[in-house]
Design an enzyme around this catalytic site. Structure first.
Site, mmCIF file in Angstrom:
data_model
loop_
_atom_site.group_PDB
_atom_site.id
_atom_site.type_symbol
_atom_site.label_atom_id
_atom_site.label_comp_id
_atom_site.label_asym_id
_atom_site.label_seq_id
_atom_site.Cartn_x
_atom_site.Cartn_y
_atom_site.Cartn_z
ATOM 1 N N ASP A 71 0.423 3.915 1.837
ATOM 2 C CA ASP A 71 0.373 4.373 3.037
ATOM 3 C C ASP A 71 1.480 4.513 3.650
ATOM 4 O OD1 ASP A 71 0.342 4.485 6.039
ATOM 5 O OD2 ASP A 71 -1.838 4.170 5.730
ATOM 6 N N CYS B 140 1.028 -1.063 -0.140
ATOM 7 C CA CYS B 140 0.150 -0.016 0.051
ATOM 8 C C CYS B 140 0.798 1.295 0.142
ATOM 9 C CB CYS B 140 -0.944 0.074 1.389
ATOM 10 S SG CYS B 140 -2.210 1.415 1.162
ATOM 11 N N HIS C 28 -2.215 -3.998 5.064
ATOM 12 C CA HIS C 28 -1.984 -3.749 6.561
ATOM 13 C C HIS C 28 -3.296 -3.289 7.226
ATOM 14 C CE1 HIS C 28 -2.665 0.960 5.972
ATOM 15 N NE2 HIS C 28 -2.341 0.587 4.559
HETATM 16 CO CO CO Z 1 -3.318 1.283 2.947
#
Ligand code: CO
Length: 209
Positions: free
Chosen positions: A44, A42, A98
């Protein structure tokens, strides 16, 4: 000092320290790469592939997008996958989700966020396919956590559906495909699922290499 200047300054210090510890560090990396792993994670900011796995530059080939998706019309992902599997010949591909993923959360809500909604439609499909289990869960948090896991498994399956992976499995019995989930609250990666060349796929997805 401006925030971005701090990055450049920290970079200088890092490069200096690396060179002092090992003068061959950068000259060796400059010769080329032969990573053994492809990481599909991801975007993130809290899940940096190399930092959480204690790996160094040169060890992991990385692709990141919102909610670690493997979408079969995504030329970017497919190009990364093809190059990593056929040219770099990585032996492991890991899809890393996650807990607390904002993309997964957004896919569970009715709000309209713009273009990103189209991307997240793929996760809504994962929800639809697992509706009975997810709707039966008590809290919103546990439902979101479970959807993170189901999404990782579905993306591993999406990798196995590609001709790139199936061809590599036929030719060199590799790579292994792993589905992992990272725990934001404890920093630990959980091993969820693994596919290899012996994994039986639904025949409808087999190219028969
Ligand atoms: Co994410």
């Amino acid at each position: 000092m401006k925030s971005y200047e701090q990055l450049l300054l920290a970079n200088k210090a890092w490069a200096k320290e690396k060179t002092e510890t090992n003068p061959d560090f950068f000259p060796n990396l400059a010769k080329g790469q032969s990573p053994r792993f492809l990481w599909i994670g991801c975007s993130d900011s809290r899940v940096p592939a190399d930092m959480i796995t204690g790996t160094e530059p040169g060890e992991i080939f990385v692709h990141r997008n919102v909610a670690n998706m493997v979408v079969h019309t995504d030329l970017n992902l497919l190009s990364v996958l093809q190059y990593a599997v056929e040219v770099l010949k990585v032996n492991h591909v890991m899809v890393v989700g996650h807990y607390g993923c904002g993309g997964v959360r957004a896919s569970m809500q009715k709000s309209h966020l713009g273009l990103i909604d189209k991307w997240l439609l793929n996760i809504r499909e994962v929800y639809r396919m697992n509706r009975a289990e997810l709707d039966g869960m008590e809290s919103e948090d546990s439902r979101a956590d479970r959807l993170v896991e189901l999404n990782v498994k579905e993306q591993v399956f999406n990798l196995a559906k590609t001709s790139i992976i199936q061809k590599a499995w036929a030719e060199r019995q590799a790579p292994l495909i792993h589905g992992w989930v990272y725990g934001m609250e404890d920093g630990v990666l959980k091993d969820l699922v693994r596919f290899d060349h012996t994994t039986e796929l639904d025949p409808v997805f087999s190219y028969g290499f």
